[in-house]
Scaffold this active site. Sequence first.
Site, mmCIF file in Angstrom:
data_model
loop_
_atom_site.group_PDB
_atom_site.id
_atom_site.type_symbol
_atom_site.label_atom_id
_atom_site.label_comp_id
_atom_site.label_asym_id
_atom_site.label_seq_id
_atom_site.Cartn_x
_atom_site.Cartn_y
_atom_site.Cartn_z
ATOM 1 N N CYS A 33 23.798 45.717 27.287
ATOM 2 C CA CYS A 33 23.809 46.681 28.387
ATOM 3 C C CYS A 33 22.409 46.740 28.986
ATOM 4 C CB CYS A 33 24.218 48.060 27.879
ATOM 5 S SG CYS A 33 23.052 48.751 26.665
ATOM 6 N N HIS A 96 16.818 53.778 21.082
ATOM 7 C CA HIS A 96 17.611 54.934 20.653
ATOM 8 C C HIS A 96 16.913 56.268 20.905
ATOM 9 C CE1 HIS A 96 18.802 51.491 18.006
ATOM 10 N NE2 HIS A 96 19.972 51.856 18.474
ATOM 11 N N CYS A 118 16.262 54.220 26.061
ATOM 12 C CA CYS A 118 17.206 53.996 27.164
ATOM 13 C C CYS A 118 17.188 55.203 28.098
ATOM 14 C CB CYS A 118 18.613 53.803 26.609
ATOM 15 S SG CYS A 118 19.883 53.703 27.895
ATOM 16 N N HIS A 146 22.244 59.100 12.729
ATOM 17 C CA HIS A 146 22.071 58.010 13.693
ATOM 18 C C HIS A 146 20.743 58.212 14.410
ATOM 19 C CE1 HIS A 146 22.576 55.548 17.314
ATOM 20 N NE2 HIS A 146 23.441 54.849 16.604
ATOM 21 N N GLU A 148 19.734 57.873 17.376
ATOM 22 C CA GLU A 148 19.813 58.596 18.646
ATOM 23 C C GLU A 148 19.969 60.101 18.423
ATOM 24 O OE1 GLU A 148 22.748 59.067 22.467
ATOM 25 O OE2 GLU A 148 22.623 57.075 21.556
ATOM 26 N N CYS A 217 27.616 56.693 27.662
ATOM 27 C CA CYS A 217 27.043 55.854 28.708
ATOM 28 C C CYS A 217 28.074 54.907 29.305
ATOM 29 C CB CYS A 217 25.832 55.099 28.174
ATOM 30 S SG CYS A 217 26.217 53.604 27.254
ATOM 31 N N ASN A 247 28.054 51.778 18.745
ATOM 32 C CA ASN A 247 28.974 51.351 19.812
ATOM 33 C C ASN A 247 29.837 50.181 19.349
ATOM 34 O OD1 ASN A 247 28.100 48.685 21.350
ATOM 35 N ND2 ASN A 247 26.218 49.736 20.762
ATOM 36 N N SER A 290 24.414 45.698 21.818
ATOM 37 C CA SER A 290 23.153 45.116 21.348
ATOM 38 C C SER A 290 23.334 43.707 20.800
ATOM 39 C CB SER A 290 22.514 46.022 20.290
ATOM 40 O OG SER A 290 23.437 46.342 19.276
#
Length: 335
Positions: A33, A96, A118, A146, A148, A217, A247, A290
């Site tokens: 992405c 992240h 991001c 996680h 993020e 996203c 993801n 990724s």
Amino acid sequence: MPSIEPAMDPAAAPDVAAKPPLKILLAAPRGFCAGVVRAIDAVEQALKLYGAPVYVRHEIVHNKYVVEDLKRKGAVFVEELDEVPDTSAPVIFSAHGVPKSVPDEATSRKLFAIDATCPLVTKVHREAQVHFRKGRHILLIGHEGHPEVVGTIGQLPDGAFTLIETAEDARAVMPRDPENLAYVTQTTLSLDDTAQMIAILRERFPTLSEPHKEDICYATTNRQEAVKAIAPKVDALVVVGAPNSSNSQRLREAAERAGCARAVLVQRAADIDWTVFSSIASLGVTAGASAPEVLVEEIIDAFAERFAVSVETVTSTEEDVFFPLPRALRPDAAE
């Protein structure tokens, strides 16, 4: 469709005509992405502008192949900043996102820090900060631990968030002020699971403040929808991605829910358990955000060694999102 000939002596040389046919449906969009491209480009541009070493806190993205490739080029990956020596070399934060304490530490040590978070994760951070300034308690839908989620929680003081991981959490949460709540989400979640949790929260807390635009996203959304389009049509599906990639795991789950009984996550062709694919005539292939395209090609080549493969790309939407590099890495930065 070509006929399948009798099994050969395993010791004999492979005969292309003896391979069973396999139709591969290749999901599009898949793979990198815009946020991942930006993060990887950030490390490579830093190496180009400033030379090795370039330090990177945590995996720049969740993919071992990408990380190992960057290591060979001169990137040094660390878990925490205390592993970075006093240096003028760039120190890059992963896609992240990181808690505020990390750039604060970098500033106090006068490190040359470059934030490759991001922009869509940064958007969630800013939303949370706005809600906090307005006095709202924030329900964060995501997975504990996680990177993020750790980074988002670390934007605000302790107690600002309550983590919601499941529908059961959404039903059970008992905030002190139910009339003054907001929610944000991790960007890489299951669309269906998240929609269920949000619906429960909306029903329980009618005044719940929401993001202006959903936090999951575009890339997560598009890749899950692409998988849903092919999963009911294939006997098995391969998601190319890392086991710690949220993801990528969600793509596997989306395939199973869409009707594909054999959906597996693999990092490389060497990881394939061929017993899972012993009697298939059709295969879906996709890749997490990724995972580089070279690994998709590697997986298809591995199947082509055992099957007479035909490949059809199934496109659910086109993507043209681009994020510019962090300012310190733009072409005139070294000047």
